[in-house]
Each structure stands twice: as C-alpha cells, then as structure tokens.
Design a protein around this motif. Structure first.
Motif, PDB file in Angstrom:
ATOM      1  N   UNK A 103       0.790  -1.225   0.000  1.00 47.43           N
ATOM      2  CA  UNK A 103       0.000   0.000   0.000  1.00 47.43           C
ATOM      3  C   UNK A 103       0.824   1.278   0.000  1.00 47.43           C
ATOM      4  N   UNK A 104       2.164   1.131   0.056  1.00 46.72           N
ATOM      5  CA  UNK A 104       3.054   2.297   0.111  1.00 46.72           C
ATOM      6  C   UNK A 104       4.212   2.107  -0.861  1.00 46.72           C
ATOM      7  N   UNK A 105       4.677   3.214  -1.418  1.00 44.75           N
ATOM      8  CA  UNK A 105       5.899   3.192  -2.216  1.00 44.75           C
ATOM      9  C   UNK A 105       6.984   3.918  -1.422  1.00 44.75           C
ATOM     10  N   UNK A 106       8.219   3.809  -1.900  1.00 42.48           N
ATOM     11  CA  UNK A 106       9.313   4.515  -1.234  1.00 42.48           C
ATOM     12  C   UNK A 106       9.106   6.027  -1.257  1.00 42.48           C
ATOM     13  N   UNK A 107       8.358   6.523  -2.237  1.00 39.44           N
ATOM     14  CA  UNK A 107       8.068   7.954  -2.306  1.00 39.44           C
ATOM     15  C   UNK A 107       6.988   8.383  -1.321  1.00 39.44           C
ATOM     16  N   UNK A 108       6.382   7.422  -0.634  1.00 43.45           N
ATOM     17  CA  UNK A 108       5.302   7.715   0.304  1.00 43.45           C
ATOM     18  C   UNK A 108       5.699   7.450   1.757  1.00 43.45           C
ATOM     19  N   UNK A 109       6.978   7.593   2.061  1.00 41.68           N
ATOM     20  CA  UNK A 109       7.437   7.322   3.431  1.00 41.68           C
ATOM     21  C   UNK A 109       6.811   8.271   4.453  1.00 41.68           C
ATOM     22  N   UNK A 110       6.563   9.513   4.058  1.00 42.46           N
ATOM     23  CA  UNK A 110       5.912  10.435   5.004  1.00 42.46           C
ATOM     24  C   UNK A 110       4.526   9.919   5.388  1.00 42.46           C
ATOM     25  N   UNK A 111       3.778   9.450   4.426  1.00 46.25           N
ATOM     26  CA  UNK A 111       2.441   8.908   4.707  1.00 46.25           C
ATOM     27  C   UNK A 111       2.548   7.634   5.540  1.00 46.25           C
ATOM     28  N   UNK A 112       3.489   6.764   5.200  1.00 48.67           N
ATOM     29  CA  UNK A 112       3.694   5.547   5.970  1.00 48.67           C
ATOM     30  C   UNK A 112       4.046   5.876   7.412  1.00 48.67           C
TER      31      UNK A 112
END
Length: 149
Positions: free
Chosen positions: A60-69
């Motif tokens: 559900x997450x990409x490396x570009x979405x670490x802030x959201x994770x």
C-alpha cells in the motif's frame, strides 16, 4: 539508546514536545523503530525464507510515500504506552538479532544472494532498520529534548 532513555526522569520520558513533526514524544520515536522492525521481519520472511519478492517498504506504500507511511505508523501507536512500546521494541530487537545470527557470513554481505535485494545486500536492509535507525532515533530524542528546554 535505551540506556540513554532510561537515564531520563520519567517526566521527560513521557513528555509531549512542541514540534511540527509527527513524533511528539519518546514513545512515538520508539514505536516508529518497532514498526520498522516489523517491516524488516516481513521483508526477510517473504524474501529470504519464502524466496519471493516482498512489497517494499510495505503493501500500500511506495518509497516515495514514506511520510504517509510514517504518519500512519504514528497513528497506529497513539493508544500504546511507553512501557508497552519499550517491551515490544526490546523483543523485536532480540528477534532481529536472532535472524542475523542465523545467517551465514556471506549471506548478508554479498549481492545477489537474495534476488529481492537487487543491487544492494541484505546487510544494507538490516543496517537501515537497526543501527542507522537507532542512530536516527537517538538523535531525534536528543533534538526534541534540546529544542524543548
């Protein structure tokens, strides 16, 4: 890191700091570490035991979405006490060391041993989730304390 935290009085250990970051207290930082241990366990199980390609950093997450994770991780642990997260982190640290001890000397350091690590090594992933993350956490806690004197 745990020794440093334990050296702080209980008020500081539980203090909510003024910060714009999602990690507002020591519990938040330790919960972040704990959850990243869980991500490492999943990647290891899928990639090294099942010999499949794990979804990184998490489904559900990409490396570009670490802030959201990381924000979602923060939200997951808001009802968990500092004492509980310390216990969980201690256990997951121990479990991580058990995994490392099971590896041969070559497995962590050689590229291509595990297909899922790509151009990297298993050691790189382990270091990112352990020593480098612990260093980040200790610096984060010290910065929070210094900024909120």
């Amino acid at each position: 890191m745990i020794d440093y935290i334990s050296s702080l009085d209980e008020t500081l250990q539980n203090k909510a700091f003024k910060t714009s970051d999602h990690d507002k207290n020591i519990r938040d930082v330790l919960a972040h570490l704990y959850e990243w241990h869980q991500l490492l366990f999943t990647a290891y199980k899928v990639g090294c035991v099942e010999m499949k390609i794990p979804i990184l950093p998490k489904k559900g997450y990409t490396w570009n979405e670490l802030n959201r994770l990381n924000q979602d991780i923060w939200e997951m642990y808001q009802d968990v006490s500092l004492r509980e997260i310390k216990e969980r982190l201690n256990q997951s640290h121990y479990e991580t060391l058990l995994i490392v001890e099971k590896l041969s000397e070559a497995e962590p350091f050689n590229k291509g041993v595990f297909t899922w690590t790509g151009d990297s090594t298993l050691a790189h992933y382990i270091m990112e989730h352990l020593s480098l993350h612990y260093e980040w956490a200790l610096n984060k806690i010290k910065n929070l304390l210094n900024e909120n004197k």
